[in-house]
Each structure stands twice: as C-alpha cells, then as structure tokens.
Design a protein around this motif. Structure first.
Motif: not given
Ligand SMILES: Cc1cc2nc3c(=O)[nH]c(=O)nc-3n(C[C@H](O)[C@H](O)[C@H](O)COP(=O)(O)OP(=O)(O)OC[C@H]3O[C@@H](n4cnc5c(N)ncnc54)[C@H](O)[C@@H]3O)c2cc1C
Length: 379
Positions: A126, A129, A135, A160, A162, A365, A367
């Motif tokens: 998938v 990201t 998010s 990120f 997988g 997440t 949140e």
């Molecule tokens: C090991 C691992 C495997 C993964 N595998 C995949 C994959 O296969 N395919 C894929 O597409 N993605 C994958 N992901 C990505 C994962 O889905 C994202 O890390 C996740 O959706 C959060 O996005 P971000 O890391 O950009 O955090 P951000 O969106 O930058 O968030 C940072 C912080 O801000 C908070 N935040 C953001 N928006 C809001 C809001 N509106 N209100 C309050 N708080 C908020 C979040 O909760 C978090 O605490 C993977 C991530 C990891 C770590």
C-alpha cells in the motif's frame, strides 16, 4: 479469542494454519528478523496452503471467505509462535490492497490480478504515505499525468511502505489534476519504479519497510482502479476493514502475551515465592484479563458488523482506537511483570512491546481516529 467466537470450520482452518506456521515460519523467523526481509518462498508456501486472498470469490478461483475470523486465526497462530512481522506483511496484501481491487476493480482487472494475488506471484504494498503527508493524505504530491493513449505517467515519492522492497506491485494514491486517483502499479518492466532505503524499524523487523520512488513510471490505462478522481473516496472506503484487521490483530497479540505472562509469573520466584503470589501481580493480570475480554467482545461485535456489511467508519475507528491503546497498555503491564527479562529481545514480550507500539500509529493514528469518532458524534 473468547468462547463461542469460532466455529468448527474455523478450528479446522486453524489446523492448516498451525501446521504452516510450525513448518514454514517459526524455524526461519529469527533469520528473517536479522536479515530484515522475508523470502518469497514464505509467500509461496502461504499460497500453497491457501492462506492468501481468502476473500477472493469462487468465480475468480478463490474461496470467498469474507468472514474475518479466518484471517484472525492466521494472526493468532503467528502471535502464538512470536512471528508477528509475517502478520503485518500479509495484512497489507489482504486487508488493504485486496479489498480495493474487489470493491472497485473491473472484471478484467480482477481476472488479471486476483489469481496472482493468491499464488504469490503478485505480492502487493500500500503506497499512500509520503515524506510530507501521512495523516493528511489530501496533501500528497505524487502525481499521475494522463497520456494521449490513455496510459499514465507517475512521478513522486512514498515512504514507510511495507513490502516496499519485496513487493511486485503497489496500490498507489496519486494526485491527478485537482483530485486524486488510485492505481495498482507493477514494478516489472518499469525501471522508474525504484525501492529506496530500507527503514530500520524498532520492531517487526522481518517485514521490509521502505521508501519508494517513481520516476516517469508508465501505468497502462488498465492500472487505474475505479474512476479517475475518486481515489481518496476509495482509499477511505477500505479503511474500516483495514482498521478492523489491525485492531483485531492488536487484541490477538495482547491475548498471546497475557498467556505467556501467566506461565512466566508462575515459574519465576522472588522472596521465596512465585511472583504470581504477589497481590500486585494478581491484580495487574486480573485487570488485563478483564480488559482483554472487553476488547475481544468489541472485536466480535465489529466482525459481525463487517460480515453483514454494516461496519461504519466510526465503528472501525472506535474499535481500532480502543484495541490498539489497550494492547499497548496490556503488553507494557506484562513486560513489567517480566522484570529485566521483559526488556531482552529474545523474550516474546519485548518483541510484542515493539510490535504493538506501531498499532496506534499505522492505519490512522489514535488522534486521527478520535477526529473520525468526534465527527460522527458532533458533525
Ligand atoms: C512501520 C510502519 C509501517 C507503515 N506501513 C505503511 C504502508 O505500508 N503504507 C502506507 O501508505 N503507510 C504506511 N505507514 C505510514 C502510517 O500509516 C503513517 O505513519 C501514519 O498514518 C501517520 O502519518 P505520519 O507518520 O505522516 O504522521 P503525521 O500525520 O505527521 O502525524 C504526526 C502527529 O500529529 C498527529 N496529528 C496529525 N493530524 C492530526 C489531527 N488532525 N488532529 C490531531 N493530531 C493530529 C498524529 O496523530 C501524530 O501524533 C507505516 C508507518 C510505519 C511506522
């Protein structure tokens, strides 16, 4: 899982899965963990045992097992054998990519891809990201531009991802003009489709997670899933099943860790008695067991709703929020009861601690899930 959740057919399926895990996974798992990669032969063995694409309908050569309890059995058996990363790899393929193809793919796409989903010749990822957008998927920058012959040219970067290195194809969300579209993009024959750095995760190391780069990647017209411009809607539509799968897996891991801890506290002694004899140990375990049962019942109710097609976004968000936060807390409690051994990676509880930490982040997440629930409550 709690009494009455599984039926005879599920238990028969469990026998097949248990044998597969004992023979094909457990003996090699440490090696894969050290290599940060699982071999294709694992996927092929899973395919031979009929464990990939369970929901694929009979008309496309599958078993049509849409009942999520079958997939939960795979998670349970992997958790029992402390092979959690395999579960993550399979989840992406079966809980995220497959539902998108089943719900929005054309008959021709299904005929092309589904047999390859099942025989492991098309391992999928998938790719939603990006470095600048997780998010907030609306702000992704990866772009697909339509060519005069109906094909597309894809440029951008994902992170990120997988199965990003081991996979053969990715379900890519890309910007198409002012809106977004969803594509299934194959790596083969596309030199511009390049996995980047493999990311060094805290846990679940045996599954590869990587950056993906797309440089002038050509996607045939048949790579577009559903209609142009509806990608975000489709990505959203597959969230409830994906989130239910993750929530259920978190509860399964917590249950396996609780079982292991019950054994440990009876064997380990301090101050002349098993640590199971201390009131604190007994209360911590009692609380965890009570919360586990509540979480299991929540999973049970959500699985039922999934089966009759009534699982809403808010239902799935509540389930994943509760299940993943519970699992994080429960595994931490169990780790504490292991004392110093709980911090040592050869103990399953330490591995589980690192694995469940992902559950409150990946697939929405906590949140973001609260926002979904609040939107349902307040508009
Ligand atoms: C090991 C691992 C495997 C993964 N595998 C995949 C994959 O296969 N395919 C894929 O597409 N993605 C994958 N992901 C990505 C994962 O889905 C994202 O890390 C996740 O959706 C959060 O996005 P971000 O890391 O950009 O955090 P951000 O969106 O930058 O968030 C940072 C912080 O801000 C908070 N935040 C953001 N928006 C809001 C809001 N509106 N209100 C309050 N708080 C908020 C979040 O909760 C978090 O605490 C993977 C991530 C990891 C770590």
């Amino acid at each position: 899982m709690f009494t009455g959740f599984y039926e005879e057919l599920h238990e028969e399926f469990r026998e097949v899965v248990r044998e597969f895990v004992t023979r094909e996974v457990a003996p090699h798992y440490k090696e894969w963990d050290a290599a940060h990669m699982m071999p294709r032969s694992l996927w092929e063995a899973a395919a031979e045992n009929g464990l990939l694409g369970l929901a694929i309908p009979e008309e496309h050569g599958g078993m049509g097992l849409t009942d999520l309890r079958f997939r939960m059995i795979i998670d349970e058996e992997l958790a029992r054998a402390d092979c959690l990363a395999v579960g993550l790899a399979f989840h992406l393929h079966d809980h995220w990519v497959l539902p998108a193809v089943l719900q929005f793919g054309t008959d021709e796409q299904k005929e092309t891809w589904l047999p390859r989903f099942m025989d492991a010749s098309l391992i999928t990822s998938v790719a939603f990201t990006e470095p600048g957008a997780g998010s907030d998927l609306r702000s992704i920058r990866t772009k697909a531009e339509k060519n005069s012959d109906g094909s597309w040219t894809l440029n951008g970067q994902k992170t990120f991802i997988g199965n990003g290195i081991s996979g053969d194809a990715a379900l890519v969300l890309a910007r198409t003009g002012e809106s977004h579209s969803l594509f299934l993009v194959e790596k083969s024959g596309n030199p511009g489709y390049q996995p980047g750095r493999q990311l060094d995760k805290m846990g679940l190391k045996a599954s590869d997670t990587a950056e993906l780069f797309f440089s002038d990647v050509r996607i045939p017209a048949s790579g577009l899933i559903g209609e142009e411009g509806r990608g975000l809607e489709y990505a959203k539509a597959v969230l409830p099943e994906g989130r239910l799968g993750l929530g259920a897996a978190a509860v399964v891991v917590a249950g396996a860790v609780l079982d292991a801890t019950l054994t440990y506290v009876k064997e380990r002694e301090a101050f002349g008695q098993p640590i199971a004899g201390f009131q604190n140990t007994r209360f911590q375990l009692a609380e965890t067991a009570a919360q586990l049962e509540a979480a299991q019942r929540l999973v049970g109710a959500a699985v039922e709703k999934h089966s009759d097609g009534s699982l809403s976004h808010a239902d799935a968000a509540k389930l994943k929020l509760h299940a993943s936060e519970f699992a994080k807390q429960a595994v931490d409690t169990c780790l504490q009861l292991h004392g110093g051994y709980g911090y040592i990676l050869e103990y399953p509880v330490a591995q589980a601690f690192l694995a469940v930490r992902l559950m409150t982040i990946f697939g929405g997440t906590s949140e973001v899930l609260k926002e979904t629930i609040a939107h349902d409550l307040l508009g």
